[in-house]
Design a protein around this motif. Structure first.
Motif, mmCIF file in Angstrom:
data_model
loop_
_atom_site.group_PDB
_atom_site.id
_atom_site.type_symbol
_atom_site.label_atom_id
_atom_site.label_comp_id
_atom_site.label_asym_id
_atom_site.label_seq_id
_atom_site.Cartn_x
_atom_site.Cartn_y
_atom_site.Cartn_z
ATOM 1 N N THR A 22 48.060 15.444 -43.335
ATOM 2 C CA THR A 22 48.071 16.057 -42.007
ATOM 3 C C THR A 22 46.713 16.062 -41.340
ATOM 4 O O THR A 22 46.624 16.481 -40.181
ATOM 5 C CB THR A 22 48.592 17.502 -42.085
ATOM 6 O OG1 THR A 22 47.703 18.268 -42.889
ATOM 7 C CG2 THR A 22 49.970 17.536 -42.708
ATOM 8 N N ALA A 25 41.870 18.542 -39.354
ATOM 9 C CA ALA A 25 42.000 19.593 -38.343
ATOM 10 C C ALA A 25 43.183 20.511 -38.639
ATOM 11 O O ALA A 25 43.114 21.711 -38.397
ATOM 12 C CB ALA A 25 42.148 18.969 -36.959
ATOM 13 N N THR A 177 50.827 8.513 -38.511
ATOM 14 C CA THR A 177 51.829 9.535 -38.798
ATOM 15 C C THR A 177 52.916 8.909 -39.637
ATOM 16 O O THR A 177 53.803 8.231 -39.126
ATOM 17 C CB THR A 177 52.438 10.068 -37.504
ATOM 18 O OG1 THR A 177 52.981 8.949 -36.804
ATOM 19 C CG2 THR A 177 51.389 10.717 -36.653
ATOM 20 N N GLU B 109 42.840 14.126 -36.814
ATOM 21 C CA GLU B 109 43.878 14.628 -35.912
ATOM 22 C C GLU B 109 44.921 13.536 -35.709
ATOM 23 O O GLU B 109 44.906 12.817 -34.718
ATOM 24 C CB GLU B 109 43.251 15.000 -34.575
ATOM 25 C CG GLU B 109 43.999 16.067 -33.840
ATOM 26 C CD GLU B 109 43.209 17.361 -33.788
ATOM 27 O OE1 GLU B 109 43.847 18.418 -33.847
ATOM 28 O OE2 GLU B 109 41.978 17.312 -33.710
ATOM 29 N N PRO B 110 45.855 13.424 -36.618
ATOM 30 C CA PRO B 110 46.813 12.321 -36.587
ATOM 31 C C PRO B 110 47.557 12.197 -35.265
ATOM 32 O O PRO B 110 47.916 11.092 -34.862
ATOM 33 C CB PRO B 110 47.769 12.645 -37.731
ATOM 34 C CG PRO B 110 46.968 13.470 -38.661
ATOM 35 C CD PRO B 110 46.044 14.275 -37.807
ATOM 36 N N ALA B 111 47.780 13.302 -34.582
ATOM 37 C CA ALA B 111 48.486 13.214 -33.302
ATOM 38 C C ALA B 111 47.679 12.381 -32.311
ATOM 39 O O ALA B 111 48.220 11.530 -31.602
ATOM 40 C CB ALA B 111 48.737 14.626 -32.750
ATOM 41 N N LEU B 113 45.379 10.185 -33.096
ATOM 42 C CA LEU B 113 45.368 8.816 -33.605
ATOM 43 C C LEU B 113 46.591 8.058 -33.135
ATOM 44 O O LEU B 113 46.508 6.929 -32.666
ATOM 45 C CB LEU B 113 45.309 8.830 -35.133
ATOM 46 C CG LEU B 113 45.404 7.470 -35.809
ATOM 47 C CD1 LEU B 113 44.086 6.726 -35.737
ATOM 48 C CD2 LEU B 113 45.831 7.592 -37.260
ATOM 49 N N ARG B 114 47.708 8.729 -33.242
ATOM 50 C CA ARG B 114 48.954 8.074 -32.853
ATOM 51 C C ARG B 114 48.970 7.750 -31.371
ATOM 52 O O ARG B 114 49.319 6.647 -30.964
ATOM 53 C CB ARG B 114 50.129 9.002 -33.196
ATOM 54 C CG ARG B 114 51.460 8.298 -33.113
ATOM 55 C CD ARG B 114 52.585 9.274 -33.429
ATOM 56 N NE ARG B 114 53.598 9.216 -32.388
ATOM 57 C CZ ARG B 114 54.775 9.821 -32.476
ATOM 58 N NH1 ARG B 114 55.053 10.535 -33.538
ATOM 59 N NH2 ARG B 114 55.640 9.719 -31.506
#
Lengths: 213, 213
Positions: A22, A25, A177, B109-111, B113-114
């Motif tokens: 995840t 952060a 993701t 912060e994978p969001a 990144l996506r």
DNA sequence: CTGGGGTGGGTAAGTATTCACTCACCCCTT
DNA sequence: AAGGGGTGAGTGAATACTTACCCACCCCAG
């Protein structure tokens, strides 16, 4: 399992897993506690603060370069240089695939980056360690006459490991993701081209040996 | 400056600068507003939310691969392949030095990144673009007979750019030993490299050409 | 034996702070 | 008069961390 894992170990495992999945952060104390199956307050019975948890994860849970070293020293004439370089490239891709997403996210938090760097310095190591080890191996092979006398071991090591490093970055970047359900995964063909399926390690090892000129 | 920059431009500049210097985690709306010389509320007059600011920075403020392409196409026989590869390596190191710390922190912060990956996909590009361009160039040179007929352009491109990429990572990783004061950084004195001296780009280009075997 | 107190590990329920974001309200130009 | 660009003063949610308490277990004096 006769001995269930101790709470500190479970906390470190949980933090490590969350860092990988995840991101830094979203790896909060609440989430770590939940994943470790204990209360938030329990974290502070074993660690001074959140940063110490992260530093311990970086120090203890990330794979080191030991396997890479063994891969190099376990070649008493049996394997050719090319075979050895291929094996090293494979291990390096593994190592970087596990390490890079977490190491990269350290750039989001320079304070953590600094503490991790200091921790590595105390251990007398650093991220360039694999490259230096590989360069030393190549220098030995050069002394033995198994590679060209005018070869540049440092440059060759930087090339081989750099290629693996960047490839690991690409895959981590494209994965992003992964498992976390976005609900409808349905579109299926989202043009996300996986990298070409050839044996990257072998190709790259061969090219660094033979050159292209 | 005759034309003072518009507020949105100042906001994007401020966000970009903060991303580079203090990291993604510490780049808060309050800090962006302070650096841009406006109020926090002003941010939301021009951008829907904080994420849009970041996405715009990633899309508009990060250097693309245009210069790298020109470096390749501007070689109608004048320069040797080695000179060209060396020049490409230099530009790549520059590009990665500016890009990598920010790109790396996306893993926190994978969001984000996506969303960045999707934005790149809409533009039909991605992080592997330079490598593909270099591979195409090498294939052309192979067709012209300027490099070996059995050379592997993809592997060679991955090697050269990977080495530059990883080197940029090393320098970014070991930066920050500088004390708190950033001082005046842009004086063009680029001699202060922590890595061993020597012309890395030239060495690496030469080795990928000649090989070591 | 016994029992009482110290101790390490655990928790529920906070606290202060910071975060992204909003709202009512003001210019100033047209 | 109208409205785009700007602001000070919030708001609820989330965060890292703390406090007050609990309980099982061990040690050893009585």
């Amino acid at each position: 399992m006769p001995t269930p894992k101790s709470t500190p170990a479970r906390i470190l495992d949980a933090a490590h897993e969350l860092l990988r999945t995840t991101g830094l952060a979203r790896t909060t104390t609440k989430e770590i506690a939940r994943a470790a199956g204990c209360s938030e307050a329990a974290l502070y019975k074993h660690f001074a603060n959140k940063e110490e948890i992260f530093v311990r994860v970086l120090k203890e849970r990330l794979p080191g370069v030991g396997p890479l070293l063994e891969e190099l020293t376990a070649d008493p004439g049996e394997r050719t240089v090319e075979e050895c370089l291929t094996a090293v490239a494979r291990r390096a891709m593994d190592l970087y695939a596990q390490t890079l997403p977490i190491a990269g996210s350290l750039f989001a938090e320079p304070a953590l980056l600094r503490r991790h760097r200091e921790g590595l310095a105390e251990l007398g190591t650093g991220p360039h360690e694999p490259r230096d080890q590989l360069a030393r191996y190549l220098r030995r092979e050069r002394d033995r006459g198994r590679i060209r006398a005018d070869a540049d071991p440092e440059a060759a090591a930087a090339l081989l490991l750099g290629a693996c490093f960047q490839r690991a970055f690409f895959t981590a970047f494209s994965e992003g993701t992964t498992t976390e359900g976005t609900g409808t995964e349905g579109t299926g063909t989202e043009g996300a081209r996986t990298e070409p399926t050839g044996d990257f390690a072998a190709e790259v090892a061969r090219t660094v040996l033979t050159g292209i000129g």
